[in-house]
Write an enzyme that holds these catalytic residues in place. Structure first.
Site, PDB file in Angstrom:
ATOM      1  N   ASP A  45       0.804  -1.233   0.036  1.00  0.00           N
ATOM      2  CA  ASP A  45      -0.140  -0.123  -0.162  1.00  0.00           C
ATOM      3  C   ASP A  45       0.925   1.283  -0.178  1.00  0.00           C
ATOM      4  OD1 ASP A  45       1.088  -0.522   2.622  1.00  0.00           O
ATOM      5  OD2 ASP A  45      -0.950  -0.136   3.468  1.00  0.00           O
ATOM      6  N   HIS A 249      20.310   5.736 -21.729  1.00  0.00           N
ATOM      7  CA  HIS A 249      19.484   5.888 -20.663  1.00  0.00           C
ATOM      8  C   HIS A 249      20.285   5.531 -19.340  1.00  0.00           C
ATOM      9  CE1 HIS A 249      15.909   6.769 -23.253  1.00  0.00           C
ATOM     10  NE2 HIS A 249      16.681   7.796 -23.430  1.00  0.00           N
ATOM     11  N   ASP A 266      22.686  14.449 -17.967  1.00  0.00           N
ATOM     12  CA  ASP A 266      21.536  14.614 -18.644  1.00  0.00           C
ATOM     13  C   ASP A 266      20.333  14.909 -17.718  1.00  0.00           C
ATOM     14  OD1 ASP A 266      19.114  14.758 -20.245  1.00  0.00           O
ATOM     15  OD2 ASP A 266      19.761  13.342 -21.516  1.00  0.00           O
ATOM     16  N   ASP A 277      15.359  20.196 -20.170  1.00  0.00           N
ATOM     17  CA  ASP A 277      16.061  18.841 -20.480  1.00  0.00           C
ATOM     18  C   ASP A 277      17.334  19.347 -21.111  1.00  0.00           C
ATOM     19  OD1 ASP A 277      16.916  16.441 -21.340  1.00  0.00           O
ATOM     20  OD2 ASP A 277      15.175  16.079 -23.006  1.00  0.00           O
ATOM     21  N   HIS A 361      20.431   8.298 -32.188  1.00  0.00           N
ATOM     22  CA  HIS A 361      19.140   8.874 -31.651  1.00  0.00           C
ATOM     23  C   HIS A 361      18.900   9.989 -32.525  1.00  0.00           C
ATOM     24  CE1 HIS A 361      21.193  11.771 -29.559  1.00  0.00           C
ATOM     25  NE2 HIS A 361      21.908  10.882 -28.732  1.00  0.00           N
ATOM     26  N   HIS A 365      13.374  16.460 -29.912  1.00  0.00           N
ATOM     27  CA  HIS A 365      11.955  16.432 -29.549  1.00  0.00           C
ATOM     28  C   HIS A 365      11.296  17.413 -28.980  1.00  0.00           C
ATOM     29  CE1 HIS A 365      13.200  16.066 -25.248  1.00  0.00           C
ATOM     30  NE2 HIS A 365      14.220  15.124 -25.674  1.00  0.00           N
ATOM     31  N   HIS A 372       9.218  14.426 -23.597  1.00  0.00           N
ATOM     32  CA  HIS A 372       8.966  14.080 -25.015  1.00  0.00           C
ATOM     33  C   HIS A 372       7.545  14.360 -25.237  1.00  0.00           C
ATOM     34  CE1 HIS A 372      12.305  10.882 -25.128  1.00  0.00           C
ATOM     35  NE2 HIS A 372      12.879  11.980 -24.771  1.00  0.00           N
ATOM     36  N   GLU A 396      19.693  18.050 -29.186  1.00  0.00           N
ATOM     37  CA  GLU A 396      20.887  17.089 -28.508  1.00  0.00           C
ATOM     38  C   GLU A 396      21.510  16.107 -29.453  1.00  0.00           C
ATOM     39  OE1 GLU A 396      18.593  14.407 -26.044  1.00  0.00           O
ATOM     40  OE2 GLU A 396      16.920  15.073 -26.749  1.00  0.00           O
ATOM     41  N   TYR A 400      29.100   8.624 -29.392  1.00  0.00           N
ATOM     42  CA  TYR A 400      29.235   7.666 -28.252  1.00  0.00           C
ATOM     43  C   TYR A 400      29.951   6.363 -29.011  1.00  0.00           C
ATOM     44  CZ  TYR A 400      24.815  10.073 -27.150  1.00  0.00           C
ATOM     45  OH  TYR A 400      24.051  10.833 -26.940  1.00  0.00           O
ATOM     46  N   ARG A 424      27.232  14.030 -25.265  1.00  0.00           N
ATOM     47  CA  ARG A 424      25.901  14.583 -25.842  1.00  0.00           C
ATOM     48  C   ARG A 424      25.848  16.057 -24.950  1.00  0.00           C
ATOM     49  NH1 ARG A 424      22.842  10.954 -24.431  1.00  0.00           N
ATOM     50  NH2 ARG A 424      21.979  11.550 -22.684  1.00  0.00           N
ATOM     51  N   GLU A 426      22.763  19.126 -25.053  1.00  0.00           N
ATOM     52  CA  GLU A 426      21.512  19.149 -25.280  1.00  0.00           C
ATOM     53  C   GLU A 426      20.875  20.591 -24.552  1.00  0.00           C
ATOM     54  OE1 GLU A 426      18.922  16.473 -23.133  1.00  0.00           O
ATOM     55  OE2 GLU A 426      17.427  16.779 -24.417  1.00  0.00           O
TER      56      GLU A 426
HETATM   57  N1  GLY Z   1      16.302  12.939 -21.220  1.00  0.00           N
HETATM   58  C1  GLY Z   1      15.702  12.449 -22.210  1.00  0.00           C
HETATM   59  C2  GLY Z   1      16.125  12.886 -23.468  1.00  0.00           C
HETATM   60  O1  GLY Z   1      17.111  13.857 -23.418  1.00  0.00           O
HETATM   61  O2  GLY Z   1      15.403  12.813 -24.231  1.00  0.00           O
HETATM   62 MN    MN Z   2      17.894  14.744 -22.200  1.00  0.00          MN
HETATM   63 MN    MN Z   3      16.035  15.262 -24.668  1.00  0.00          MN
END
Ligand code: GLY
Ligand code: MN
Ligand code: MN
Length: 452
Positions: A45, A249, A266, A277, A361, A365, A372, A396, A400, A424, A426
């Protein structure tokens, strides 16, 4: 250090009313039924922190589970109806305050509000004159069944009544289009969420040193989110040192920083559910090694070129292609890819195969109530959506080169000095009349700024 927070930003009751009007204007003769998010259970619970459904929140600002919103133009008196958890002193003592039906009317602008227990008896009157039901079939199967049962009953009555919903339509595409353009109040929230996350990233570079654990950097950042009034992280924070940066991730955040590690962070926060983000990558010990710097500069060049390209009329596909061209020409310069840049960025599967091991990727987004965000990427005719002022999205790109990354056939072997490097960068950008505004510009990203 704790300082007084600025007044909490929020979306006004009037803006929620305008959103509902814009939504209603697109429903034709239909009735929309929206379900709140469920209260997710962690174990037994013990419950997870409640996270409202974004479409539900967008239209109502109502932040409780076990709630249903109805929007309709097919009722003589009511257009916006809420079914909510009843006030209950004992329940509220255990699980927290409830708005209740009365305040759902006075504070949330409902034309009528009922306890959720009256859903079955009251819902039909709002649906029986509609020509369709707008309802998103969600993960709550018992609730889906309840709506389907109602629909079936209304269909059975259709021959004698001569009216009623003949179609079930998903309202999400309408809401996705509405949510794409951000209002001034939404931009104020997105800007503040960006500022808080920027502050956390700038602190992270102060506290991240060899010997420190990834989770300790995470803790400092997330403390800043809360201290500054954000709800918390927008998504599980990624604090990824050394080869962990090559796991897109990665959220274990358990490694101890080594002197030669790059640290990829990130992390962003949510403010009244509006998200930031941000990703930055920097050397834990304060100086890039030459291979780290070379990869970093290639990603930075790609990211800056992509941001420079942003203006109304172009598309996220154009942004991606711009970033990709710069990344690929960087990889060619570094000897990690061979071939002609035009061929390597081509849309054929064969061309994609060559860079995919290093960049797997998309570049962007939409960003808003969801990290997203809900906006469409293609028009109904299949064209990429053209950017307009007020759209917000991320830029972004990354590269890698993991310990086990394999080059594609015909491409050069990967020298050891490249291995374990993941970068990365972003930022969050707002499309303006003439170009864009970088909402996250308060976090620097030059090579010099990343070093100490
Ligand atoms: N942190 C998720 C993305 O960059 O899309
Ligand atoms: Mn991100
Ligand atoms: Mn992102």
């Amino acid at each position: 250090m704790i300082t007084l927070s600025p007044p909490q930003l929020t979306i006004s009751a009037e803006e929620y009313r305008q959103r509902r009007q814009r939504f209603l204007a697109q429903l034709g003769q239909g009735t929309a039924i929206l379900r709140s998010a469920p209260q997710a259970v962690m174990h037994n619970d013990v419950e997870y922190t409640f996270r409202q459904d974004s479409n539900f929140y967008y239209l109502t600002g109502f932040n409780e589970p076990n709630t249903v919103a109805v929007l309709t133009t097919q009722h003589t008196e009511h257009q916006f109806i809420l079914f909510v958890q009843p006030k209950d002193r004992t329940q509220e003592m255990w699980t927290g305050y409830r708005v209740g039906p009365e305040a759902a009317v006075t504070q949330f602008g409902a034309d009528a509000a009922y306890p959720i227990s009256e859903l079955d008896s009251q819902l039909p009157q709002y649906c029986e004159k509609a020509d369709r039901l707008y309802y998103h079939l969600g993960l709550d199967e018992p609730f889906n069944d309840c709506i389907l049962k109602l629909w079936r009953r209304l269909l059975a009555q259709y021959p004698r009544r001569g009216m009623g919903p003949l179609a079930l339509e998903d309202p999400n595409p309408i809401l996705a289009r509405l949510r794409l353009t951000k209002s001034p109040a939404e931009l104020a929230l997105l800007r503040r969420a960006a500022d808080i996350a920027a502050q956390a990233h700038n602190q992270a570079r102060e506290v991240a040193h060899p010997g420190v654990y990834e989770y300790q950097v995470q803790a400092e950042m997330e403390a800043t989110f809360r201290r500054e009034g954000a709800m918390g992280p927008a998504y599980p924070s990624i604090v990824a040192a050394g080869p962990n940066a090559c796991i897109l991730h990665y959220t274990e955040n358990s490694r101890r920083l080594m002197p030669d590690d790059l640290l990829l962070i990130d992390a962003g926060c949510a403010l009244d559910y509006y998200n930031s983000d941000i990703t930055r990558t920097f050397p834990a010990a304060g100086r890039f090694t030459p291979p780290q710097q070379a990869i970093y500069e290639a990603v930075l060049a790609a990211q800056e070129a992509a941001i420079a390209a942003v203006r109304p009329g172009i598309t996220l596909v154009d942004i991606h292609t711009t970033a990709l061209r710069v990344l690929v020409s960087g990889l060619v310069d570094l000897g990690l890819l061979v071939g002609n840049v035009d061929d390597l960025v081509g849309e054929t599967e064969e061309a994609k195969q060559a860079y995919r091991p290093y960049f797997m990727h998309r570049t962007s987004h939409w960003l808003g109530l969801d990290v997203h965000d809900a906006g469409p990427y293609r028009t109904p005719s299949g064209e990429p959506v053209a950017l307009e002022p007020g759209y917000v999205f991320t830029v972004e790109p990354g590269l890698y080169i993991g310990p086990d990354t394999e080059p594609r056939e015909g491409q050069p072997a990967i020298a050891d000095h490249w291995r374990g490097i993941g970068v990365r960068i972003e930022d969050d950008v707002l499309v303006t009349e003439t170009g864009c505004e970088v909402l996250t510009a308060a976090v620097p990203k030059s090579v010099m700024a990343m070093e100490r």
